[in-house]
Scaffold this motif. Structure first.
Motif, PDB file in Angstrom:
ATOM      1  N   SER A 184       4.971   7.128   1.563  1.00 12.05           N
ATOM      2  CA  SER A 184       5.757   5.938   1.269  1.00 12.05           C
ATOM      3  C   SER A 184       5.185   5.222   0.363  1.00 12.05           C
ATOM      4  CB  SER A 184       6.221   5.078   2.662  1.00 12.05           C
ATOM      5  OG  SER A 184       6.859   3.974   2.288  1.00 12.05           O
ATOM      6  N   VAL A 185       5.769   4.800  -0.757  1.00  7.79           N
ATOM      7  CA  VAL A 185       5.468   3.983  -1.869  1.00  7.79           C
ATOM      8  C   VAL A 185       5.831   2.516  -1.623  1.00  7.79           C
ATOM      9  CG1 VAL A 185       4.952   5.825  -3.387  1.00  7.79           C
ATOM     10  CG2 VAL A 185       6.964   4.434  -3.196  1.00  7.79           C
ATOM     11  N   GLY A 186       6.824   2.205  -0.834  1.00  6.83           N
ATOM     12  CA  GLY A 186       7.270   1.003  -0.595  1.00  6.83           C
ATOM     13  C   GLY A 186       8.347   0.853   0.379  1.00  6.83           C
TER      14      GLY A 186
ATOM     15  N   PRO B  18       1.027  -1.266  -0.246  1.00  7.05           N
ATOM     16  CA  PRO B  18       0.086  -0.037  -0.011  1.00  7.05           C
ATOM     17  C   PRO B  18       0.888   1.224   0.026  1.00  7.05           C
ATOM     18  CG  PRO B  18       0.012  -0.880   2.150  1.00  7.05           C
ATOM     19  CD  PRO B  18       1.041  -1.818   1.222  1.00  7.05           C
ATOM     20  N   ASN B  19       0.399   2.379  -0.660  1.00  7.39           N
ATOM     21  CA  ASN B  19       0.716   3.550  -0.259  1.00  7.39           C
ATOM     22  C   ASN B  19       0.377   4.165   1.098  1.00  7.39           C
ATOM     23  OD1 ASN B  19       1.848   3.645  -2.997  1.00  7.39           O
ATOM     24  ND2 ASN B  19       0.347   5.246  -3.559  1.00  7.39           N
ATOM     25  N   LEU B  20       1.442   4.426   1.966  1.00  7.83           N
ATOM     26  CA  LEU B  20       1.075   4.945   3.299  1.00  7.83           C
ATOM     27  C   LEU B  20       1.705   6.186   3.620  1.00  7.83           C
ATOM     28  CD1 LEU B  20       2.432   1.559   5.203  1.00  7.83           C
ATOM     29  CD2 LEU B  20       0.131   2.538   4.678  1.00  7.83           C
ATOM     30  N   TYR B  21       0.753   6.994   4.625  1.00 11.35           N
ATOM     31  CA  TYR B  21       0.988   8.255   4.703  1.00 11.35           C
ATOM     32  C   TYR B  21       0.736   8.714   6.143  1.00 11.35           C
ATOM     33  CZ  TYR B  21      -0.635   8.502  -0.098  1.00 11.35           C
ATOM     34  OH  TYR B  21      -0.475   8.303  -1.625  1.00 11.35           O
ATOM     35  N   TRP B  22       1.483   9.686   6.746  1.00  9.07           N
ATOM     36  CA  TRP B  22       1.478  10.360   8.015  1.00  9.07           C
ATOM     37  C   TRP B  22       0.838  11.642   7.848  1.00  9.07           C
ATOM     38  CZ3 TRP B  22       0.879   8.264  12.422  1.00  9.07           C
ATOM     39  CH2 TRP B  22       1.425   7.093  12.547  1.00  9.07           C
TER      40      TRP B  22
ATOM     41  N   PHE C 179      -2.623  15.975  16.497  1.00 10.20           N
ATOM     42  CA  PHE C 179      -3.402  14.898  16.047  1.00 10.20           C
ATOM     43  C   PHE C 179      -2.711  14.384  14.938  1.00 10.20           C
ATOM     44  CE2 PHE C 179      -6.751  12.100  16.985  1.00 10.20           C
ATOM     45  CZ  PHE C 179      -7.599  11.552  15.705  1.00 10.20           C
ATOM     46  N   TYR C 180      -2.490  13.089  15.171  1.00  3.13           N
ATOM     47  CA  TYR C 180      -1.515  12.402  13.951  1.00  3.13           C
ATOM     48  C   TYR C 180      -2.528  11.373  13.368  1.00  3.13           C
ATOM     49  CZ  TYR C 180       2.549  14.937  15.409  1.00  3.13           C
ATOM     50  OH  TYR C 180       3.457  15.962  15.816  1.00  3.13           O
ATOM     51  N   LEU C 181      -2.588  11.090  12.201  1.00  2.96           N
ATOM     52  CA  LEU C 181      -3.047  10.221  11.369  1.00  2.96           C
ATOM     53  C   LEU C 181      -2.403   9.621  10.361  1.00  2.96           C
ATOM     54  CD1 LEU C 181      -6.284  12.306  10.828  1.00  2.96           C
ATOM     55  CD2 LEU C 181      -6.376  10.201  12.052  1.00  2.96           C
ATOM     56  N   CYS C 182      -2.431   8.153  10.408  1.00  3.89           N
ATOM     57  CA  CYS C 182      -1.913   7.333   9.491  1.00  3.89           C
ATOM     58  C   CYS C 182      -2.965   6.977   8.567  1.00  3.89           C
ATOM     59  CB  CYS C 182      -1.353   6.254  10.046  1.00  3.89           C
ATOM     60  SG  CYS C 182      -0.615   4.929   9.000  1.00  3.89           S
ATOM     61  N   ALA C 183      -2.564   6.895   7.182  1.00  2.00           N
ATOM     62  CA  ALA C 183      -3.608   6.644   6.292  1.00  2.00           C
ATOM     63  C   ALA C 183      -2.862   5.818   5.036  1.00  2.00           C
ATOM     64  CB  ALA C 183      -4.015   7.913   5.384  1.00  2.00           C
TER      65      ALA C 183
END
Lengths: 117, 114
Positions: B50-52, B31-35, B88-92
């Motif tokens: 992050s793409v990998g 997955p592509n992951l985001y903070w 407030f921190y969100l991971c996606a």
């Protein structure tokens, strides 16, 4: 570069009356547009999304939004507010530009919706 | 089905202390992951994506860093917290690289630096 402006930081309505949350955007390319809702102590939830199909988009919980390219707007509406609609709402633009910008999200400042009984 | 886990839900840390927030995704691969961070009274700001594995892109210069040691794990860190790191921190995550699906967010971590 792209940007999102939510024109109201707070909106207060009475239960049963219409809701209007305003959003204007700027983007070099035709963007994808989203509305998210965040209830207290919960994660963001997708309400609806515009992806270059029909300009009037229907979402969950009776919400809908209309994409108006000439006005660069994507306002969120609901005919009749419910107490459970009280939350913070975010308008989001997703870049469809090529290169490293592809897929990046830009969030508006958020609009807090208060619903009075 | 795909799920995303983020912890802890709340955290109070003194200035100068280290930070580690963890995010894991289930039910998908690569997955592509985001903070993202939401500071008080402000919209969400993209911090890292992050793409990998091992691939991190930083959006803004800051006191934070990110790592992706495994395909479905994304960690947000700091060696020394500042008061301005409160928020407030969100991971996606976004599962497919093409198409226009929306994102899935974790439940968030509310960080207060004192």
């Amino acid at each position: 570069a792209q940007s999102v402006t939510q024109l109201d930081s707070h909106v207060s309505v009475s239960e049963g009356t219409p809701v209007l949350l305003r959003c204007n955007y700027s983007s070099s390319y035709s963007p994808s547009l989203f509305w998210y809702v965040q209830h207290p102590n919960k994660g963001l939830q997708l309400l609806l999304k515009y992806t270059s199909a029909a300009t009037l988009v229907k979402g969950i919980n009776g919400f809908e939004a209309e994409f108006k390219k000439s006005e660069t707007s994507f306002h969120l509406t609901k005919p009749s507010a419910h107490m459970s609609d009280a939350a913070e709402y975010f308008c989001v633009v997703r870049s469809l530009a090529g290169g490293t910008s592809y897929g990046k999200l830009t969030f508006g400042q958020g609009t807090i919706l208060t619903v009075h009984p | 089905s795909q799920t995303i886990h983020q912890w802890p839900a709340t955290l109070v840390q003194p200035v100068g202390s280290p930070l580690s927030l963890e995010c894991t995704v289930e039910g998908t691969s690569n997955p592509n992951l985001y903070w993202y961070r939401q500071a008080a009274g402000r919209g969400l700001q993209l911090l890292f994506y992050s793409v990998g594995i091992g691939q991190i892109s930083s959006e803004v210069p800051q006191n934070l860093s990110a790592s992706r040691p495994q395909d479905r794990q994304f960690i947000l860190s700091s060696k020394k917290l500042l008061l301005s790191d409160s928020g407030f921190y969100l991971c996606a995550w976004r599962g497919d690289r093409v198409g226009v699906s929306g994102y899935t967010f974790g439940s968030g971590t509310r960080l207060t630096v004192v």
